[in-house]
Design a protein around this motif. Structure first.
Motif, mmCIF file in Angstrom:
data_model
loop_
_atom_site.group_PDB
_atom_site.id
_atom_site.type_symbol
_atom_site.label_atom_id
_atom_site.label_comp_id
_atom_site.label_asym_id
_atom_site.label_seq_id
_atom_site.Cartn_x
_atom_site.Cartn_y
_atom_site.Cartn_z
ATOM 1 N N ARG A 148 12.150 -28.186 27.262
ATOM 2 C CA ARG A 148 11.421 -27.081 27.912
ATOM 3 C C ARG A 148 11.350 -27.299 29.426
ATOM 4 N NH1 ARG A 148 5.810 -26.032 29.078
ATOM 5 N NH2 ARG A 148 5.354 -23.814 28.818
ATOM 6 N N THR A 149 11.042 -28.540 29.823
ATOM 7 C CA THR A 149 10.914 -28.852 31.252
ATOM 8 C C THR A 149 12.261 -28.689 31.952
ATOM 9 O OG1 THR A 149 9.212 -30.446 30.631
ATOM 10 C CG2 THR A 149 10.081 -30.620 32.867
ATOM 11 N N LEU A 150 13.321 -29.185 31.323
ATOM 12 C CA LEU A 150 14.655 -29.075 31.931
ATOM 13 C C LEU A 150 15.109 -27.617 32.009
ATOM 14 C CD1 LEU A 150 16.310 -32.132 30.152
ATOM 15 C CD2 LEU A 150 15.969 -31.902 32.626
ATOM 16 N N GLN A 178 23.571 -36.876 31.757
ATOM 17 C CA GLN A 178 22.473 -37.774 31.393
ATOM 18 C C GLN A 178 21.985 -37.472 29.985
ATOM 19 O OE1 GLN A 178 21.496 -36.135 34.771
ATOM 20 N NE2 GLN A 178 20.894 -37.915 36.001
ATOM 21 N N ILE A 179 21.223 -38.418 29.439
ATOM 22 C CA ILE A 179 20.731 -38.253 28.065
ATOM 23 C C ILE A 179 19.296 -38.775 27.982
ATOM 24 C CG2 ILE A 179 21.615 -40.505 27.241
ATOM 25 C CD1 ILE A 179 22.523 -38.959 24.662
ATOM 26 N N LEU A 233 4.501 -35.494 24.471
ATOM 27 C CA LEU A 233 4.838 -34.344 25.330
ATOM 28 C C LEU A 233 4.916 -34.790 26.789
ATOM 29 C CD1 LEU A 233 2.287 -31.736 23.879
ATOM 30 C CD2 LEU A 233 4.743 -31.768 23.445
ATOM 31 N N GLN A 234 3.919 -35.554 27.199
ATOM 32 C CA GLN A 234 3.873 -35.991 28.603
ATOM 33 C C GLN A 234 5.059 -36.889 28.940
ATOM 34 O OE1 GLN A 234 -0.139 -37.582 28.535
ATOM 35 N NE2 GLN A 234 -0.981 -35.710 29.439
ATOM 36 N N GLU A 235 5.470 -37.705 27.981
ATOM 37 C CA GLU A 235 6.622 -38.576 28.228
ATOM 38 C C GLU A 235 7.921 -37.776 28.283
ATOM 39 O OE1 GLU A 235 6.964 -42.086 28.925
ATOM 40 O OE2 GLU A 235 5.090 -41.285 29.662
ATOM 41 N N GLY A 236 8.024 -36.748 27.448
ATOM 42 C CA GLY A 236 9.204 -35.881 27.514
ATOM 43 C C GLY A 236 9.307 -35.231 28.882
ATOM 44 N N GLU A 237 8.172 -34.780 29.371
ATOM 45 C CA GLU A 237 8.144 -34.149 30.699
ATOM 46 C C GLU A 237 8.493 -35.172 31.787
ATOM 47 O OE1 GLU A 237 4.264 -32.908 32.166
ATOM 48 O OE2 GLU A 237 5.206 -31.062 32.887
ATOM 49 N N ARG A 238 7.929 -36.380 31.662
ATOM 50 C CA ARG A 238 8.212 -37.417 32.671
ATOM 51 C C ARG A 238 9.717 -37.700 32.759
ATOM 52 N NH1 ARG A 238 10.066 -41.999 32.182
ATOM 53 N NH2 ARG A 238 9.587 -42.156 29.962
ATOM 54 N N ALA A 239 10.354 -37.865 31.605
ATOM 55 C CA ALA A 239 11.784 -38.193 31.608
ATOM 56 C C ALA A 239 12.601 -37.041 32.194
ATOM 57 C CB ALA A 239 12.245 -38.521 30.191
ATOM 58 N N ALA A 240 12.218 -35.814 31.855
ATOM 59 C CA ALA A 240 12.947 -34.653 32.389
ATOM 60 C C ALA A 240 12.817 -34.595 33.913
ATOM 61 C CB ALA A 240 12.407 -33.371 31.753
ATOM 62 N N LEU A 241 11.611 -34.837 34.410
ATOM 63 C CA LEU A 241 11.404 -34.796 35.864
ATOM 64 C C LEU A 241 12.113 -35.965 36.546
ATOM 65 C CD1 LEU A 241 7.655 -33.679 36.020
ATOM 66 C CD2 LEU A 241 9.711 -32.272 36.390
ATOM 67 N N ALA A 242 12.198 -37.104 35.851
ATOM 68 C CA ALA A 242 12.913 -38.254 36.422
ATOM 69 C C ALA A 242 14.399 -37.921 36.565
ATOM 70 C CB ALA A 242 12.716 -39.484 35.538
ATOM 71 N N HIS A 297 15.596 -34.939 37.015
ATOM 72 C CA HIS A 297 15.695 -33.974 38.115
ATOM 73 C C HIS A 297 15.559 -34.683 39.466
ATOM 74 C CE1 HIS A 297 15.869 -30.086 39.870
ATOM 75 N NE2 HIS A 297 14.661 -30.159 40.409
ATOM 76 N N ALA A 298 14.719 -35.710 39.499
ATOM 77 C CA ALA A 298 14.544 -36.454 40.757
ATOM 78 C C ALA A 298 15.844 -37.162 41.143
ATOM 79 C CB ALA A 298 13.411 -37.462 40.616
ATOM 80 N N VAL A 299 16.594 -37.617 40.140
ATOM 81 C CA VAL A 299 17.880 -38.269 40.420
ATOM 82 C C VAL A 299 18.899 -37.238 40.888
ATOM 83 C CG1 VAL A 299 19.841 -39.459 39.347
ATOM 84 C CG2 VAL A 299 17.502 -40.155 38.787
ATOM 85 N N ASN A 300 18.921 -36.098 40.217
ATOM 86 C CA ASN A 300 19.991 -35.119 40.460
ATOM 87 C C ASN A 300 19.725 -34.191 41.631
ATOM 88 O OD1 ASN A 300 21.074 -36.179 38.194
ATOM 89 N ND2 ASN A 300 20.774 -34.397 36.903
ATOM 90 N N GLY A 301 18.470 -33.826 41.808
ATOM 91 C CA GLY A 301 18.160 -32.814 42.812
ATOM 92 C C GLY A 301 18.294 -31.418 42.262
ATOM 93 N N LYS A 302 19.362 -31.168 41.528
ATOM 94 C CA LYS A 302 19.509 -29.868 40.873
ATOM 95 C C LYS A 302 20.465 -30.029 39.692
ATOM 96 C CE LYS A 302 23.128 -28.333 44.001
ATOM 97 N NZ LYS A 302 23.667 -27.328 44.857
ATOM 98 N N PRO A 303 20.483 -29.057 38.782
ATOM 99 C CA PRO A 303 21.357 -29.176 37.617
ATOM 100 C C PRO A 303 22.816 -29.381 38.006
ATOM 101 C CG PRO A 303 19.858 -27.327 37.374
ATOM 102 C CD PRO A 303 19.674 -27.846 38.756
ATOM 103 N N ASN A 304 23.516 -30.156 37.203
ATOM 104 C CA ASN A 304 24.948 -30.396 37.410
ATOM 105 C C ASN A 304 25.285 -30.943 38.784
ATOM 106 O OD1 ASN A 304 26.755 -30.333 35.395
ATOM 107 N ND2 ASN A 304 26.911 -28.101 35.322
ATOM 108 N N ASN A 305 24.386 -31.740 39.306
ATOM 109 C CA ASN A 305 24.635 -32.299 40.629
ATOM 110 C C ASN A 305 24.354 -33.790 40.591
ATOM 111 O OD1 ASN A 305 25.093 -32.622 43.345
ATOM 112 N ND2 ASN A 305 22.998 -32.058 43.909
ATOM 113 N N PRO A 306 25.185 -34.535 39.888
ATOM 114 C CA PRO A 306 24.914 -35.959 39.736
ATOM 115 C C PRO A 306 25.001 -36.689 41.067
ATOM 116 C CG PRO A 306 27.098 -35.427 38.942
ATOM 117 C CD PRO A 306 26.450 -34.145 39.281
#
Ligand SMILES: Cc1cc2nc3c(=O)[nH]c(=O)nc-3n(C[C@H](O)[C@H](O)[C@H](O)COP(=O)(O)OP(=O)(O)OC[C@H]3O[C@@H](n4cnc5c(N)ncnc54)[C@H](O)[C@@H]3O)c2cc1C
Length: 498
Positions: free
Chosen positions: A46-48, A277-278, A477-486, A488-497
Motif C-alpha cells: 500500500r505504501t509503495l 528490490q524485495i 503494519l508499521q514495519e511494512g511501512e518502514r521497509a517501503a519508505l526505506a 523509497h529513501a534509497v531510490n528517490g523515485k520508482p524505477n530509479n535505483p
C-alpha cells in the motif's frame, strides 16, 4: 579439442549463468517484490503504491491476511489469529481507520466479566468475585499473581541476562514447575501473552522489550458478530491494495538471488520474478527453517538476528456449545486459566452483540500445543486430528468447574482447530524475546533484522522486526511501512535505483 573436464566446466558455467539475472528473461518484472501477503506485506505494498511503485506481491498460501484470519462458527465470526485491537496511541493506524469505516460502536471491551483459575485439578477452581463459592481472594497463590504485572517489565528488576523468566519466577515468587500455581504463570501469562512457556522467555530481554511498549495498554475487540478482523482490514485497506497490485497466491518463494544486478525471486512453480528490490515479510519461523534459499548467503548478523528470537507452537481452538455451561456464578466469565491442554480460554459470545451462539475460545500454547499437535499427528486424517485435539481440550474443561463437571462434553456441538505451529508458511505463533534477543533497548536482534542487505536490495519486515510492539498487527503494519519508505529513501523515485 575440448576434453570432458572442460566440457563439464562449460556446462556448469552455463547453468550458473542461466540461474542468474538476465541470462533468461524473467517471467515478471516490477519495481519491487513483496514476499508475503500478511499485514506487513500488504501495508508495504500500500505504501509503495502510494509512492507510485509497481509492486508484485507473492503469497505462499491461497489467501491474504497471514496471521489475521477470521472464520465462522455458529452465527458469529471468530478470530483464528489476531483478535485484540489497541487504542490510538503509538500511531496505530488501525484504530482510526476501522472507526471511520464502521463508527465508534464497532469496538467494545473484550474479557469483561469474572476471571476463573483452575486449581488442584479443578477441585480448588476460584472466581474473582467475593460472592463465589470459592473466591480467588482466599487463595494466596492466585492473589499473588497480580504482583507479576508490576514486576516483569522493569529492566532494573531483571539484571541477569542469562536467566529465563521461569528462573526468576522461581527466585522471586517461589513458584517452580511442581508448584500448584505454576500454570498461572506458565499458561496464564507466558502462554496467553507471549505464546510460549516461561522457560523459553529471557527475563531481562523481555523487560527490555516490554518497557518500550508504545501502543495503548487498552484493548478492544470487534463487537459485531458478523465482522471479523480480516473482514474489517479487507474493507478499509486490502481490497484497494489488491486492485492496484499484481498478486500471486499459492506461490511460495523458494529462492531470492541477488548475485546479479537485479533481484530474482523464484517461486515453487519455477517462475522467475525480477525487481530492483524485495521486501521479505515471512515469519521468523519460516526464516529459521531456511525455507527460502538466499543467493548469496545472508550476512551472519542477519542469520543471528532471526535465530536470536523465539517463536513457538500454538493454537486457537474456538468451541461452540449448546449453552453457556461454564457460567456458574451469575456473572459472565471474562477469562479462564486451566491446568491442562486448553491453557487459557475466553468467551467471544460475551462480547459479540446479538449472537445466539455460545463460544469459548481456547489458546493452548508452547508445550500444550506441541502435545496436542503430536496427538493430532497420530490420527489418520485431518478431521480425526481435529477431533482428538478438541476431545483433549474438552476433557480439561470438563474437570475445571466443580459446579459444572462434564459440562463441556455434554454441551459441545462443533469446534475449529487452527494450529499455527503446524502451518507450513508460518511455523509458529509470533516472535518472543529469548535471552539472546535484547542486549539493551537499542542493541537487539529485532533492530539487526531491520538492516537492509545485498546492497540495500533485500529488506526484512514483519511483526518480528518491530522493536517496541512486536507480535502485533500494528507492529507488522508499521514495519511494512518502514521497509517501503526505506526503499523509497534509497531510490528517490520508482524505477530509479542508486
Ligand atoms: C494465534 C495468534 C493470536 C494473535 N493475537 C493477536 C492480537 O490479539 N492482537 C494483535 O495485534 N496481534 C495478534 N497476533 C499477532 C499478529 O497476528 C501478527 O503480529 C501479524 O499478523 C503478523 O503479520 P506479518 O505480516 O508480520 O506476518 P504474517 O501475517 O505471518 O504474514 C507473512 C505472510 O508470508 C507468507 N509466506 C510465508 N512464507 C512464504 C514464502 N516462502 N513465499 C511467499 N509467502 C510466504 C505467509 O503465508 C503469510 O501470509 C496474533 C497472532 C496469532 C498467530
Amino acid at each position: 579439442m575440448v576434453g570432458p573436464s572442460s566440457f563439464f566446466l562449460q556446462l556448469l558455467l552455463q547453468i550458473q549463468a542461466a540461474t542468474q539475472t538476465g541470462a533468461t528473461p524473467p517471467d515478471t518484472s516490477h519495481d519491487v517484490i513483496v514476499v508475503g501477503a500478511g499485514s506487513a506485506g500488504l501495508y508495504a505494498t500500500r505504501t509503495l503504491q502510494a509512492l507510485g511503485y509497481d509492486v508484485l506481491l507473492i503469497e505462499a498460501t491461497d489467501r491474504i491476511g497471514g496471521r489475521v484470519k477470521t472464520a465462522t462458527l455458529g452465527d458469529m465470526r471468530v478470530e483464528l489469529g489476531a483478535e485484540e485491537h489497541y487504542l490510538g496511541a503509538g500511531d496505530n493506524p488501525v484504530w482510526p481507520a476501522i472507526r471511520a469505516e464502521y463508527g465508534d460502536d464497532v469496538y467494545t471491551n473484550g474479557y469483561e466479566g469474572l476471571e476463573a483459575y483452575s486449581m488442584d485439578q479443578g477441585a480448588g477452581t476460584c472466581w474473582t468475585t467475593p460472592l463465589a463459592l470459592n473466591p480467588c481472594a482466599n487463595d494466596p497463590d492466585v492473589a499473588r499473581v497480580s504482583e507479576f504485572y508490576d514486576w516483569y517489565w522493569r529492566p532494573e528488576l531483571h539484571q541477569d541476562s542469562s536467566a529465563s523468566l521461569a528462573d526468576e519466577v522461581l527466585a522471586t515468587y517461589g513458584v517452580g514447575v511442581d508448584h500448584r500455581a505454576y500454570h498461572l504463570y506458565d499458561e496464564g501469562i507466558a502462554g496467553a501473552s507471549y505464546a510460549t512457556n516461561l522457560t523459553r522467555l529471557g527475563a531481562r530481554s523481555l523487560a527490555l522489550q516490554d518497557s518500550q511498549w508504545a501502543l495503548s495498554s487498552g484493548i478492544r475487540v470487534l463487537s459485531d458478530k458478523d465482522l471479523g478482523y480480516a473482514d474489517a482490514l479487507e474493507t478499509v485497506w486490502w481490497d484497494e491494495v489488491l486492485a492496484g497490485a499484481d498478486v500471486l497466491l499459492s506461490s511460495p518463494v523458494v529462492s531470492i538471488d541477488t548475485s546479479g544486478d537485479d533481484v530474482v525471486s523464484t517461486d515453487l512453480q519455477g517462475r522467475r520474478h525480477m525487481a530492483r528490490q524485495i521486501i521479505v515479510t515471512v515469519s521468523v519461523g519460516v526464516l529459521q527453517a531456511e525455507a527460502i534459499n538466499f543467493i548469496p548467503d545472508l550476512p551472519e548478523t542477519t542469520v543471528q538476528a532471526y535465530n536470536g528470537m523465539g517463536i513457538d507452537s500454538g493454537m486457537k481452538v474456538p468451541l461452540l456449545f449448546s449453552s453457556a455451561w461454564w457460567e456458574t456464578e451469575n456473572e459472565p466469565l471474562g477469562w479462564l486459566v486451566t491446568e491442562g491442554a486448553a491453557g487459557a480460554c475466553w468467551a467471544p459470545s460475551n462480547y459479540k452483540t446479538a449472537t445466539e451462539s455460545f463460544v469459548l475460545m481456547c489458546y493452548p500454547m508452547g508445550d500444550n500445543a506441541r502435545a496436542l499437535s503430536e496427538l493430532g499427528s497420530e490420527q489418520g486424517s485431518t478431521a480425526a486430528a481435529a477431533n482428538a485435539i478438541i476431545a483433549a481440550i474438552l476433557e480439561d474443561l470438563d474437570a475445571t468447574f466443580p459446579q459444572a463437571l462434564g459440562g463441556a462434553s455434554a454441551n459441545f456441538m462443533e469446534g475449529l482447530v487452527q494450529d499455527w505451529g503446524g502451518a507450513p508458511y508460518t511455523l509458529g505463533v509470533y516472535s518472543f524475546p529469548t535471552q539472546d534477543t535484547y542486549l539493551s533497548a537499542t542493541a537487539n536482534k529485532r533492530r539487526d533484522l531491520q538492516e537492509p542487505v545485498a546492497d540495500s536490495r533485500i529488506f526484512f519486515a514483519g511483526e518480528a522486526t518491530h522493536e517496541e510492539n512486536p507480535a502485533t498487527v500494528v507492529g507488522a503494519l508499521q514495519e511494512g511501512e518502514r521497509a517501503a519508505l526505506a526503499i523509497h529513501a534509497v531510490n528517490g523515485k520508482p524505477n530509479n535505483p542508486p
